[in-house]
Design a protein around this motif. Sequence first.
Motif, PDB file in Angstrom:
ATOM      1  N   PHE A  56       0.777  -1.226   0.137  1.00 52.74           N
ATOM      2  CA  PHE A  56      -0.005   0.033   0.073  1.00 52.74           C
ATOM      3  C   PHE A  56       0.790   1.281   0.054  1.00 52.74           C
ATOM      4  O   PHE A  56       0.559   2.227  -0.833  1.00 52.74           O
ATOM      5  N   GLU A  57       1.925   1.264   0.792  1.00 55.71           N
ATOM      6  CA  GLU A  57       2.883   2.612   0.879  1.00 55.71           C
ATOM      7  C   GLU A  57       3.547   2.702  -0.480  1.00 55.71           C
ATOM      8  O   GLU A  57       3.603   3.856  -0.827  1.00 55.71           O
ATOM      9  N   ARG A  58       3.733   1.646  -1.426  1.00 55.47           N
ATOM     10  CA  ARG A  58       4.534   1.766  -2.628  1.00 55.47           C
ATOM     11  C   ARG A  58       3.327   2.474  -3.520  1.00 55.47           C
ATOM     12  O   ARG A  58       3.641   3.241  -4.200  1.00 55.47           O
ATOM     13  N   SER A  59       2.200   2.062  -3.464  1.00 54.92           N
ATOM     14  CA  SER A  59       1.045   2.444  -4.365  1.00 54.92           C
ATOM     15  C   SER A  59       0.998   4.039  -3.985  1.00 54.92           C
ATOM     16  O   SER A  59       0.810   4.980  -4.830  1.00 54.92           O
ATOM     17  N   VAL A  60       1.169   4.453  -2.668  1.00 57.43           N
ATOM     18  CA  VAL A  60       0.567   5.709  -2.301  1.00 57.43           C
ATOM     19  C   VAL A  60       1.679   6.606  -2.471  1.00 57.43           C
ATOM     20  O   VAL A  60       1.514   7.777  -3.166  1.00 57.43           O
ATOM     21  N   ALA A  61       2.994   6.259  -2.650  1.00 58.11           N
ATOM     22  CA  ALA A  61       4.121   6.951  -3.271  1.00 58.11           C
ATOM     23  C   ALA A  61       4.211   7.008  -4.509  1.00 58.11           C
ATOM     24  O   ALA A  61       4.478   8.131  -4.929  1.00 58.11           O
ATOM     25  N   ALA A  62       3.807   5.868  -5.292  1.00 56.19           N
ATOM     26  CA  ALA A  62       3.672   6.324  -6.771  1.00 56.19           C
ATOM     27  C   ALA A  62       2.811   7.040  -7.304  1.00 56.19           C
ATOM     28  O   ALA A  62       3.049   7.791  -8.579  1.00 56.19           O
ATOM     29  N   HIS A  63       1.639   7.562  -6.513  1.00 53.30           N
ATOM     30  CA  HIS A  63       0.801   8.435  -6.970  1.00 53.30           C
ATOM     31  C   HIS A  63       0.921   9.840  -6.303  1.00 53.30           C
ATOM     32  O   HIS A  63       0.085  10.579  -6.553  1.00 53.30           O
ATOM     33  N   ALA A  64       1.958   9.974  -5.567  1.00 53.97           N
ATOM     34  CA  ALA A  64       2.132  11.337  -4.936  1.00 53.97           C
ATOM     35  C   ALA A  64       3.048  12.056  -5.674  1.00 53.97           C
ATOM     36  O   ALA A  64       3.977  11.668  -6.258  1.00 53.97           O
ATOM     37  N   ALA A  65       3.076  13.576  -5.719  1.00 53.82           N
ATOM     38  CA  ALA A  65       3.741  14.162  -6.323  1.00 53.82           C
ATOM     39  C   ALA A  65       5.089  14.300  -5.369  1.00 53.82           C
ATOM     40  O   ALA A  65       6.478  14.396  -6.052  1.00 53.82           O
ATOM     41  N   ARG A  66       5.165  14.291  -4.347  1.00 51.93           N
ATOM     42  CA  ARG A  66       6.345  14.036  -3.229  1.00 51.93           C
ATOM     43  C   ARG A  66       6.076  13.355  -2.014  1.00 51.93           C
ATOM     44  O   ARG A  66       4.944  13.449  -1.637  1.00 51.93           O
ATOM     45  N   SER A  67       7.108  12.506  -1.552  1.00 53.68           N
ATOM     46  CA  SER A  67       7.151  11.786  -0.494  1.00 53.68           C
ATOM     47  C   SER A  67       7.937  12.097   0.295  1.00 53.68           C
ATOM     48  O   SER A  67       9.281  12.172   0.064  1.00 53.68           O
ATOM     49  N   PHE A  68       7.824  12.101   1.943  1.00 49.56           N
ATOM     50  CA  PHE A  68       8.757  12.803   2.971  1.00 49.56           C
ATOM     51  C   PHE A  68       9.111  11.475   3.829  1.00 49.56           C
ATOM     52  O   PHE A  68       8.079  11.122   4.394  1.00 49.56           O
ATOM     53  N   PHE A  69      10.283  11.344   4.404  1.00 47.67           N
ATOM     54  CA  PHE A  69      10.638  10.529   5.536  1.00 47.67           C
ATOM     55  C   PHE A  69      11.360  11.139   6.586  1.00 47.67           C
ATOM     56  O   PHE A  69      11.857  12.408   6.214  1.00 47.67           O
ATOM     57  N   VAL A  70      11.550  10.920   7.813  1.00 46.55           N
ATOM     58  CA  VAL A  70      11.968  11.606   8.725  1.00 46.55           C
ATOM     59  C   VAL A  70      13.771  11.746   8.627  1.00 46.55           C
ATOM     60  O   VAL A  70      14.264  12.740   9.322  1.00 46.55           O
ATOM     61  N   THR A  71      14.232  10.856   8.062  1.00 44.76           N
ATOM     62  CA  THR A  71      15.651  11.058   7.777  1.00 44.76           C
ATOM     63  C   THR A  71      16.025  10.482   6.300  1.00 44.76           C
ATOM     64  O   THR A  71      15.302   9.803   5.553  1.00 44.76           O
ATOM     65  N   GLN A  72      17.223  10.842   5.840  1.00 42.32           N
ATOM     66  CA  GLN A  72      17.681  10.419   4.737  1.00 42.32           C
ATOM     67  C   GLN A  72      17.670   8.921   4.572  1.00 42.32           C
ATOM     68  O   GLN A  72      17.410   8.154   3.684  1.00 42.32           O
ATOM     69  N   ALA A  73      18.422   8.062   5.895  1.00 43.02           N
ATOM     70  CA  ALA A  73      18.347   6.889   5.929  1.00 43.02           C
ATOM     71  C   ALA A  73      16.993   6.163   5.761  1.00 43.02           C
ATOM     72  O   ALA A  73      16.868   5.107   5.137  1.00 43.02           O
ATOM     73  N   GLU A  74      16.073   6.719   6.232  1.00 40.32           N
ATOM     74  CA  GLU A  74      14.555   5.977   6.171  1.00 40.32           C
ATOM     75  C   GLU A  74      14.267   6.255   4.628  1.00 40.32           C
ATOM     76  O   GLU A  74      13.531   5.465   4.209  1.00 40.32           O
ATOM     77  N   ALA A  75      14.486   7.443   4.179  1.00 41.48           N
ATOM     78  CA  ALA A  75      14.065   7.459   2.781  1.00 41.48           C
ATOM     79  C   ALA A  75      14.719   6.611   1.743  1.00 41.48           C
ATOM     80  O   ALA A  75      14.154   5.887   0.785  1.00 41.48           O
ATOM     81  N   ASP A  76      16.094   6.379   1.945  1.00 39.95           N
ATOM     82  CA  ASP A  76      16.873   5.390   1.290  1.00 39.95           C
ATOM     83  C   ASP A  76      16.248   3.989   1.457  1.00 39.95           C
ATOM     84  O   ASP A  76      16.343   3.120   0.521  1.00 39.95           O
ATOM     85  N   GLY A 123      13.667   9.212  -6.858  1.00 42.69           N
ATOM     86  CA  GLY A 123      13.474  10.710  -7.389  1.00 42.69           C
ATOM     87  C   GLY A 123      12.355  11.476  -7.007  1.00 42.69           C
ATOM     88  O   GLY A 123      12.258  12.500  -7.263  1.00 42.69           O
ATOM     89  N   SER A 124      11.304  10.645  -6.150  1.00 44.78           N
ATOM     90  CA  SER A 124      10.251  11.264  -5.668  1.00 44.78           C
ATOM     91  C   SER A 124      10.179  11.414  -4.179  1.00 44.78           C
ATOM     92  O   SER A 124       9.049  11.636  -3.633  1.00 44.78           O
ATOM     93  N   VAL A 125      11.220  10.988  -3.535  1.00 41.06           N
ATOM     94  CA  VAL A 125      11.278  10.693  -2.175  1.00 41.06           C
ATOM     95  C   VAL A 125      12.309  11.649  -1.556  1.00 41.06           C
ATOM     96  O   VAL A 125      13.476  11.466  -2.194  1.00 41.06           O
ATOM     97  N   GLU A 126      12.165  12.420  -0.609  1.00 39.19           N
ATOM     98  CA  GLU A 126      13.307  12.947   0.089  1.00 39.19           C
ATOM     99  C   GLU A 126      12.973  12.887   1.770  1.00 39.19           C
ATOM    100  O   GLU A 126      12.016  12.690   2.216  1.00 39.19           O
ATOM    101  N   ALA A 127      14.097  13.246   2.524  1.00 44.78           N
ATOM    102  CA  ALA A 127      14.191  13.374   3.871  1.00 44.78           C
ATOM    103  C   ALA A 127      13.698  14.855   4.350  1.00 44.78           C
ATOM    104  O   ALA A 127      13.836  15.866   3.831  1.00 44.78           O
ATOM    105  N   MET A 128      12.867  14.950   5.308  1.00 47.85           N
ATOM    106  CA  MET A 128      12.191  15.999   5.978  1.00 47.85           C
ATOM    107  C   MET A 128      12.523  15.830   7.525  1.00 47.85           C
ATOM    108  O   MET A 128      11.298  15.214   8.022  1.00 47.85           O
ATOM    109  N   CYS A 129      13.535  16.248   8.065  1.00 51.47           N
ATOM    110  CA  CYS A 129      13.710  15.862   9.468  1.00 51.47           C
ATOM    111  C   CYS A 129      12.976  16.388  10.445  1.00 51.47           C
ATOM    112  O   CYS A 129      12.220  17.368  10.178  1.00 51.47           O
TER     113      CYS A 129
END
Length: 396
Positions: A166-186, A197-203
Motif C-alpha cells: 500500500f505504501e508503494r502505491s501511495v508513493a507512486a501516486h504522490a507528487a512528493r513523499s517525505f521521511f524523517v531521515t535520509q536513511a529512512e528515505a533510502d 526521485g520523488s522521495v526525500e528527507a524532511m527531518c
Amino acid sequence: MSNILYLVHRLPYPPNKGDKVRSYHLLKHLAARHRVFLGTFVDDPQDEAYVDVVAESCAQMHAVRLSPRIAKLRSLSGLLTKQPLTLSYYRNADLQAWVDRTLREQRIDAVVIFSSVMAMFVQRVSQHKLVDFVDVDSLKWTQYAPRHRWPMSWLYRREGERLLAFERSVAAHAARSFFVTQAEADLFCSFAPECVGSVEAMCNGVDADYFSPQHDLPVPFDSQELPLVFTGAMDYWPNIDAVTWFAKDILPPLMRILPTVRFYVVGRSPTAEVQALANHQVVVTGTVPDVRPYLRHAAVVVAPLRLARGVQNKVLEAMAMAVPVVASQECSTAIDAVPERDFLTAGTIPQFLAQLKAILGEPDRARAIGKAARERILARYSWDAHLSIIDHYLEP
C-alpha cells in the motif's frame, strides 16, 4: 496563499507523543502560510479538550471520534481481503464524506497526507498530493514478527507485507513523499525502486525555547537518588519493550554498582506490563502535566529502544534540555550529532552498564555532554528550517 487539505490519523495536539509532535508542527507551519482544511481522528478521550484549540488554526476542521477497541475489532475484517488491517482500522464513512464534500466545495490546491493510511481517503482525486510517511511503518510490523509467537508472528508479517504494498502505491501516486531521515528515505526506496526521485528527507525538529534548561522547573526526585529517565507513550510496543528490557536486565546489575539509581518511566497510558515493573527502584508515573521537570533534573536520560524507526523526539527533547543521553544504537544512527561528544550510545547490556557507570561517576563530563547536546540542537534541529522543505512543493 493556497487552500490545503491536511489529513492526519490522530488529532495533532497536544504534542505529547512522537507522531503528534511532528503533525502538530507541520500543522503550525502550514497554517502560518496557507488556509488549512484539517480532517483527523480523535482516539483519546483526553484529547477532546483540545479539539477547539486545533480548530483555531484551521479554515475548517472535521474531527471524527474513534474508539481504539472498536477499531481493532473492525480491523480484523481486513483478513477477508488482501488489504492491510491498518486500512480497516481507520476506514470511516463520515470522514470520507467530509473529504469528498471539501474537495467538491472548496478550491483545494494541494493535499498533505500525514501517515500513509490517510491516503485512502483521497485515492481517486487528482489534486497535487504530498505524503509525510515519517517512517517506513510496514517494516515496523515486519520487525515485530520474530519477537512474537504464532499466530501473532504470522499476523505481523502479513501486515508488514500488505502495508508495504500500500505504501508503494501511495508513493507512486504522490507528487512528493517525505521521511524523517535520509536513511529512512533510502530504506523505502530500496523496497520501492520505482519511487526513486520523488522521495526525500524532511527531518524532525525540537522547540528549543520550550525544551530549555533555562526554565525554573520543580525537582520531582528525591535529593538522595540518581534518577534515570525514559519518556514516551507507554502503550507503544517498542517503548514497552525498551523499559522492560532496561528494568529487568540493565537496572539490577547497575544498582549493584550504584545503589542510589532509580529508574523513572514517564509517559501516558502505561500498560499492565509496564505498571507491573513498578517497585522501589522503578517509578511508573503515567501521564504527567509537564515532562520537562523530569528531563531537566534527570541524571541521565536513557533510550534503550531495540526497535526504533527514524528520529526519536524523546532523545532530541532531552538533548535540548542539556541532559546527557545514553541511547541504543537503533536510536543513535538517526541523530545528526556526534557520539561521545553530544550523546552516548550503547548496544548491549555491558555497554549500557559501562556508559552509565562512567557518566554517573563524572559530573563534569555529564555537564559537558549536556552543553554540547544543547548546542547541537540549536544548530541543527529548528522545526521551520526542516519543514520549509515542503514549501517548495506547495507553491501555486
